[in-house]
Design a protein around this motif. Structure first.
Motif, PDB file in Angstrom:
ATOM      1  N   ASN A 151      32.314   0.834  29.901  1.00 24.32           N
ATOM      2  CA  ASN A 151      32.363  -0.408  29.559  1.00 24.32           C
ATOM      3  C   ASN A 151      32.672  -1.423  30.576  1.00 24.32           C
TER       4      ASN A 151
ATOM      5  N   GLU B 250      36.227   1.011  31.499  1.00 25.96           N
ATOM      6  CA  GLU B 250      36.889   2.042  30.731  1.00 25.96           C
ATOM      7  C   GLU B 250      35.595   3.186  30.226  1.00 25.96           C
ATOM      8  N   TRP B 251      35.959   4.423  30.293  1.00 19.75           N
ATOM      9  CA  TRP B 251      35.131   5.313  29.473  1.00 19.75           C
ATOM     10  C   TRP B 251      35.463   5.481  28.094  1.00 19.75           C
ATOM     11  N   THR B 252      34.400   4.794  27.334  1.00 21.81           N
ATOM     12  CA  THR B 252      34.481   5.001  25.750  1.00 21.81           C
ATOM     13  C   THR B 252      33.539   5.898  25.565  1.00 21.81           C
TER      14      THR B 252
ATOM     15  N   GLU C  36      36.684   8.844  18.319  1.00 25.95           N
ATOM     16  CA  GLU C  36      36.528   7.499  19.158  1.00 25.95           C
ATOM     17  C   GLU C  36      37.457   7.639  20.306  1.00 25.95           C
TER      18      GLU C  36
ATOM     19  N   VAL D 234      38.888   5.741  24.154  1.00 22.73           N
ATOM     20  CA  VAL D 234      38.848   4.815  25.212  1.00 22.73           C
ATOM     21  C   VAL D 234      40.119   5.273  26.169  1.00 22.73           C
TER      22      VAL D 234
END
Length: 163
Positions: free
Chosen positions: A131, A135-137, A154, A156
């Motif tokens: 994002n 961050e890796w989402t 999910e 983050v």
């Protein structure tokens, strides 16, 4: 008459794999994982991504533990490689004593990728992206039959600062 296997183009494979270097590193944060219909576990999640075999394979290991008592809930390992003949990324993923193989689609912006699988009336779709905050989402959904997709997981996670 038997065909001689085509010699892999290692340079093409390494160059394609370099497009995934946005994932390399140690990541830490939060995840929510479905544990049953309407039941979710809140986890502390880590992801470690590193190249192996001189850049031919990207290994990603994800571990999720409950926040309350640090019990192991998620332990997954993914191996991504590039098939220079078909021009596609492939992943073999392991989790809970099971494994699957699937194609990975890398988006043009090189900050997103997706994969999924189908088994009978069950299908999954996962989308990973970096994002605007770096961050890796990741969002994984499952669809059963004609039902609408349901959240499976999910997460983050942010990069762990190197010391």
């Amino acid at each position: 008459m038997a065909q001689i296997p085509q010699k892999p183009n290692l340079e093409a494979q390494r160059n394609a794999m370099k497009r995934l270097d946005f994932l390399v590193g140690e990541w830490s944060g939060q995840a929510t994982v479905a544990r049953g219909p309407g039941v979710f576990a809140e986890l502390s999640q880590t992801e470690i991504a590193q190249f192996k075999l001189d850049g031919l394979v990207l290994m990603i290991e994800g571990v999720g533990r409950t926040k309350t008592d640090r019990q192991l809930v998620v332990q997954a390992l993914g191996l991504i490689s590039f098939d220079d003949v078909s021009g596609s990324y492939r992943m073999r993923a392991y989790n809970d004593g099971r494994w699957l193989e699937t194609e990975v689609k890398l988006f043009e912006d090189r900050k997103r990728m997706s994969w999924g699988f189908s088994l009978g009336e069950i299908s999954t779709k996962s989308v990973l992206r970096i994002n605007d905050e770096g961050e890796w989402t990741e969002l994984a959904e499952v669809t059963i039959g004609g039902s609408p997709p349901q959240k499976l997981m999910e997460l983050v996670v942010g990069r762990v600062a190197e010391t």
